[in-house]
Design an enzyme around this catalytic site. Structure first.
Site, PDB file in Angstrom:
ATOM      1  N   GLY A 164       0.831  -1.197   0.000  1.00 32.22           N
ATOM      2  CA  GLY A 164       0.000   0.000   0.000  1.00 32.22           C
ATOM      3  C   GLY A 164       0.865   1.245   0.000  1.00 32.22           C
TER       4      GLY A 164
ATOM      5  N   LYS B 220      -8.255  -4.631   6.467  1.00 33.28           N
ATOM      6  CA  LYS B 220      -7.193  -4.509   5.482  1.00 33.28           C
ATOM      7  C   LYS B 220      -7.653  -5.141   4.172  1.00 33.28           C
ATOM      8  CE  LYS B 220      -2.934  -5.391   6.508  1.00 33.28           C
ATOM      9  NZ  LYS B 220      -2.542  -4.270   5.643  1.00 33.28           N
TER      10      LYS B 220
ATOM     11  N   GLU C  21      -0.747 -10.627   3.424  1.00 31.20           N
ATOM     12  CA  GLU C  21      -0.473  -9.744   4.574  1.00 31.20           C
ATOM     13  C   GLU C  21      -0.790 -10.436   5.894  1.00 31.20           C
ATOM     14  OE1 GLU C  21      -1.222  -5.382   2.496  1.00 31.20           O
ATOM     15  OE2 GLU C  21      -2.874  -6.370   3.528  1.00 31.20           O
TER      16      GLU C  21
ATOM     17  N   LYS D 243      -7.430   6.882   9.189  1.00 40.14           N
ATOM     18  CA  LYS D 243      -7.757   5.449   9.248  1.00 40.14           C
ATOM     19  C   LYS D 243      -8.386   5.049  10.587  1.00 40.14           C
ATOM     20  CE  LYS D 243      -5.974   4.723   5.183  1.00 40.14           C
ATOM     21  NZ  LYS D 243      -4.746   4.026   4.976  1.00 40.14           N
TER      22      LYS D 243
HETATM   23  C1  A5P Z   1      -3.264  -3.776   1.101  1.00 42.07           C
HETATM   24  O1  A5P Z   1      -3.921  -4.923   0.695  1.00 42.07           O
HETATM   25  C2  A5P Z   1      -3.956  -3.157   2.243  1.00 42.07           C
HETATM   26  O2  A5P Z   1      -4.226  -4.014   3.299  1.00 42.07           O
HETATM   27  C3  A5P Z   1      -3.200  -1.943   2.688  1.00 42.07           C
HETATM   28  O3  A5P Z   1      -2.383  -2.218   3.779  1.00 42.07           O
HETATM   29  C4  A5P Z   1      -4.156  -0.914   2.992  1.00 42.07           C
HETATM   30  O4  A5P Z   1      -5.034  -0.806   1.885  1.00 42.07           O
HETATM   31  C5  A5P Z   1      -3.520   0.427   3.298  1.00 42.07           C
HETATM   32  O5  A5P Z   1      -3.129   1.058   2.139  1.00 42.07           O
HETATM   33  P1  A5P Z   1      -2.713   2.579   2.119  1.00 42.07           P
HETATM   34  O6  A5P Z   1      -1.510   2.707   2.984  1.00 42.07           O
HETATM   35  O7  A5P Z   1      -2.417   2.862   0.673  1.00 42.07           O
HETATM   36  O8  A5P Z   1      -3.884   3.349   2.618  1.00 42.07           O
END
Ligand code: A5P
Length: 239
Positions: free
Chosen positions: A31, A100, A109, A127
């Site tokens: 991400g 997530k 993950e 968040k």
């Molecule tokens: C990836 O699959 C997600 O679990 C990311 O960890 C989550 O979407 C956070 O992404 P950003 O840091 O881009 O917000």
């Protein structure tokens, strides 16, 4: 760098500086927040603040970025036990329950987070939620063969599943599966929801991370807030 990216980067730097020690085996998240943390990690490896750190990436995208940045990588077969995993999140509740998977990588993950002795989250303050499900849909990864059945069974459990698309076709994860972004009104018992989801045939993994994260580094305008348990002291550290 935008203000939002600067905050994400600050959260990643705080996690690196307070949690990561030379010689660690690290799970590396996916991400935009995790990507900024990777840049900060590469800088620390380049200038000697950290040495001998090896990462297990949670996605092909993260692996590619690590190769570009010169961060040494290993597979879970080579390093099945990790010291620490660092990753972003889409929602963080007051007990560090997470949603997530908006980036499509929550299956790997969760495996990497659970392979680590400690899992910490990095995020901007946007968040933080009072209750999971407030903003984000819950991504549920299903095998393509089962998708019509899994979709129907999820609907029977009160979810509103929506197939994630990319370019008009089903989004395909790194493990070759499809994603159902699921919404519902009643989120009063997340543990029960997680158990029900896991029992649906064809579901490989869902994006609810309950009782997995031990700390969160959350960047806000005034600095970085640390929620949860502090990092264990490194051997030889002066209290
Ligand atoms: C990836 O699959 C997600 O679990 C990311 O960890 C989550 O979407 C956070 O992404 P950003 O840091 O881009 O917000």
């Amino acid at each position: 760098m935008s203000g939002a990216d600067a905050e994400k980067r600050l959260a990643g730097e705080a996690a690196l500086d307070r949690e990561v020690r030379t010689g660690m085996r690290l799970g590396l998240g996916t991400g935009s927040t995790a990507a900024l943390m990777l840049e900060a990690l590469a800088e620390r490896l380049a200038d000697g603040r950290l040495r001998d750190v090896t990462g297990v990436p949670t996605s092909e995208a993260t692996a590619e970025r690590c190769r570009q940045l010169g961060i040494p990588l290993a597979t879970l077969a080579e390093l099945p036990e990790l010291d620490l995993a660092i990753d972003g999140a889409d929602e963080i509740d007051p007990s560090l329950g997470l949603i997530k998977g908006l980036g499509g990588a929550h299956l790997r993950e969760k495996v990497v987070a659970c392979a680590a002795a400690r899992f910490v989250v990095i995020a901007d303050a946007g968040k933080l939620v009072r209750r999971l499900g407030d903003h984000a849909p819950l991504p549920v990864e299903v095998i393509p063969f089962a998708r019509p059945v899994s979709t129907r069974l999820l609907a029977g459990l009160g979810w509103e599943p929506e197939l994630r698309l990319r370019g008009g076709a089903p989004y395909v994860t790194d493990e070759g599966n499809h994603l159902l972004d699921c919404r519902r009104d009643d989120w009063s018992h997340p543990e029960r929801l997680a158990a029900e989801l896991q029992a649906v045939p064809g579901v490989v993994e869902h994006g609810l991370f309950l009782d997995i994260a031990r700390a969160a580094y959350v960047a806000e305008t005034g600095g970085v807030l640390m929620l949860g348990d502090a990092a264990p002291a490194s051997p030889g550290a002066v209290p």
